[in-house]
Write a protein that holds these residues in place. Structure first.
Motif, PDB file in Angstrom:
ATOM      1  N   PHE A  17      13.441   1.390 -14.833  1.00  0.00           N
ATOM      2  CA  PHE A  17      14.438   1.726 -16.608  1.00  0.00           C
ATOM      3  C   PHE A  17      15.399   1.454 -16.731  1.00  0.00           C
ATOM      4  CE2 PHE A  17       9.724   3.657 -16.090  1.00  0.00           C
ATOM      5  CZ  PHE A  17       9.054   2.534 -17.325  1.00  0.00           C
ATOM      6  N   ARG A  18      15.756   0.788 -15.507  1.00  0.00           N
ATOM      7  CA  ARG A  18      17.748   0.814 -16.365  1.00  0.00           C
ATOM      8  C   ARG A  18      17.941  -0.552 -16.590  1.00  0.00           C
ATOM      9  NH1 ARG A  18      21.362   5.245 -14.743  1.00  0.00           N
ATOM     10  NH2 ARG A  18      23.370   3.290 -15.537  1.00  0.00           N
ATOM     11  N   ASP A  19      18.633  -0.384 -17.624  1.00  0.00           N
ATOM     12  CA  ASP A  19      19.202  -2.155 -18.135  1.00  0.00           C
ATOM     13  C   ASP A  19      20.066  -2.734 -17.655  1.00  0.00           C
ATOM     14  OD1 ASP A  19      19.139  -3.859 -21.015  1.00  0.00           O
ATOM     15  OD2 ASP A  19      21.048  -3.147 -20.104  1.00  0.00           O
ATOM     16  N   ASP A  20      21.092  -1.978 -16.903  1.00  0.00           N
ATOM     17  CA  ASP A  20      21.879  -2.578 -16.490  1.00  0.00           C
ATOM     18  C   ASP A  20      21.797  -2.879 -14.865  1.00  0.00           C
ATOM     19  OD1 ASP A  20      21.467   0.302 -15.271  1.00  0.00           O
ATOM     20  OD2 ASP A  20      23.692   0.598 -15.696  1.00  0.00           O
ATOM     21  N   ALA A  21      20.441  -2.560 -13.996  1.00  0.00           N
ATOM     22  CA  ALA A  21      20.526  -2.926 -12.664  1.00  0.00           C
ATOM     23  C   ALA A  21      19.201  -4.285 -13.544  1.00  0.00           C
ATOM     24  CB  ALA A  21      19.358  -1.707 -12.174  1.00  0.00           C
ATOM     25  N   TRP A  22      18.341  -4.316 -14.550  1.00  0.00           N
ATOM     26  CA  TRP A  22      18.638  -5.644 -14.652  1.00  0.00           C
ATOM     27  C   TRP A  22      19.260  -6.405 -14.812  1.00  0.00           C
ATOM     28  CZ3 TRP A  22      13.415  -6.531 -13.620  1.00  0.00           C
ATOM     29  CH2 TRP A  22      12.455  -5.512 -13.320  1.00  0.00           C
ATOM     30  N   ARG A  23      19.985  -6.212 -15.499  1.00  0.00           N
ATOM     31  CA  ARG A  23      21.529  -7.492 -16.225  1.00  0.00           C
ATOM     32  C   ARG A  23      21.739  -7.617 -14.985  1.00  0.00           C
ATOM     33  NH1 ARG A  23      26.484  -7.054 -16.355  1.00  0.00           N
ATOM     34  NH2 ARG A  23      26.079  -4.547 -16.192  1.00  0.00           N
ATOM     35  N   VAL A  24      22.059  -7.181 -14.017  1.00  0.00           N
ATOM     36  CA  VAL A  24      22.860  -7.100 -13.025  1.00  0.00           C
ATOM     37  C   VAL A  24      22.174  -8.378 -12.261  1.00  0.00           C
ATOM     38  CG1 VAL A  24      24.092  -6.698 -10.727  1.00  0.00           C
ATOM     39  CG2 VAL A  24      24.669  -5.520 -13.073  1.00  0.00           C
TER      40      VAL A  24
END
Length: 272
Positions: free
Chosen positions: A228-235
């Motif tokens: 659920f980590r937005d930052d990991a999905w974005r990267v």
């Protein structure tokens, strides 16, 4: 007596420096291993340990002390975690039996008061790890601490190296064999959150440096730990896009959208 009510005691104990210890009897190298992530393992060089000889409660005590990576733990915290159903006096007796069992098992023939492994200082106990020992919890914490010291200094390579070291230690949830035991759940969640944050930050650093393949790998690692980590999905999406794989970037955005829909929330603009 609940585990959560002992925060004051925990803080007081945590402020005390970890005692300096000598080597374990017969220990002559770095092959002593204590692992708590992904499953408990304790290996003593030159010894074949038969854990069937140790009762489950004593094994749980060893895992509890190992999870604290060599830091002293106050007796009240141990009793609350492992013998919450017993009156204090009975719990203390059970603790003493457990400690004696572990000492005899880990250091056969050791005389009373001479254990170099399971140690006591007043009302606190700890697993006295030699400095050369390999302890994944201790190494993970050291790696995260080293990373935090570099944040804001501009030392990107040092920051990334510390994160890699921390993540190399994290093989999975803390002590999965202890299941939903109250004492381990909060610590397990804390380490999982820290590991996911470390992976996401490493992914961002790798992306910034133009290391697209390693950015993808780190982002995926973070999502394996916490999906659920937005930052990991974005990267992950951006790394695929920069690498020229528009299809993989689109699949990543679509997958993140599905995750968000399960939560009943709308996604950020980049995931549209």
């Amino acid at each position: 007596m609940g585990y959560s009510i002992h925060q004051t005691i925990r803080s007081r104990v945590a402020e005390r420096p970890t005692p300096e210890v000598g080597p374990l009897s017969g220990y002559a190298g770095p092959s002593l291993v204590v692992r708590c992530f992904g499953g408990f393992q304790l290996t003593i060089p030159g010894r074949q340990l038969d854990w069937t000889r140790v009762r489950p409660k004593a094994r749980a005590l060893l895992r509890f002390l190992a999870a604290h990576s060599g830091r002293p733990v106050h007796r009240e915290i141990i009793l609350s975690a492992l013998w919450p159903e017993l009156p204090v006096r009975s719990g203390i007796r059970s603790l003493h039996v457990g400690v004696s069992t572990l000492r005899a098992f880990l250091e056969p023939g050791v005389r009373r008061g001479e254990s170099t492994f399971v140690r006591r200082d007043g009302e606190s106990y700890w697993l006295a790890l030699p400095h050369a020992a390999l302890c994944d919890v201790r190494s993970f914490e050291e790696g995260v601490a080293a990373w935090r010291r570099t944040v804001g200094t501009g030392q990107r390579s040092a920051e990334a190296a510390a994160l890699r070291e921390a993540l190399a230690q994290y093989a999975g949830d803390l002590l999965p064999e202890d299941g939903p035991a109250e004492w381990v759940v909060a610590e397990r969640d804390r380490y999982r959150t820290s590991a996911a944050e470390s992976a996401a930050r490493l992914a961002a650093l790798e992306l910034e440096a133009g290391h697209l393949a390693t950015a993808v790998a780190a982002a995926r690692r973070g999502l394996e730990i916490d999906g659920f980590r937005d930052d990991a999905w974005r990267v992950l999406a951006e790394a695929h896009q920069r690498a020229g794989d528009a299809a993989a970037a689109a699949r990543t955005r679509s997958a993140y959208g599905r995750v968000l829909r399960t939560l009943g929330v709308s996604g950020p603009a980049w995931a549209a």
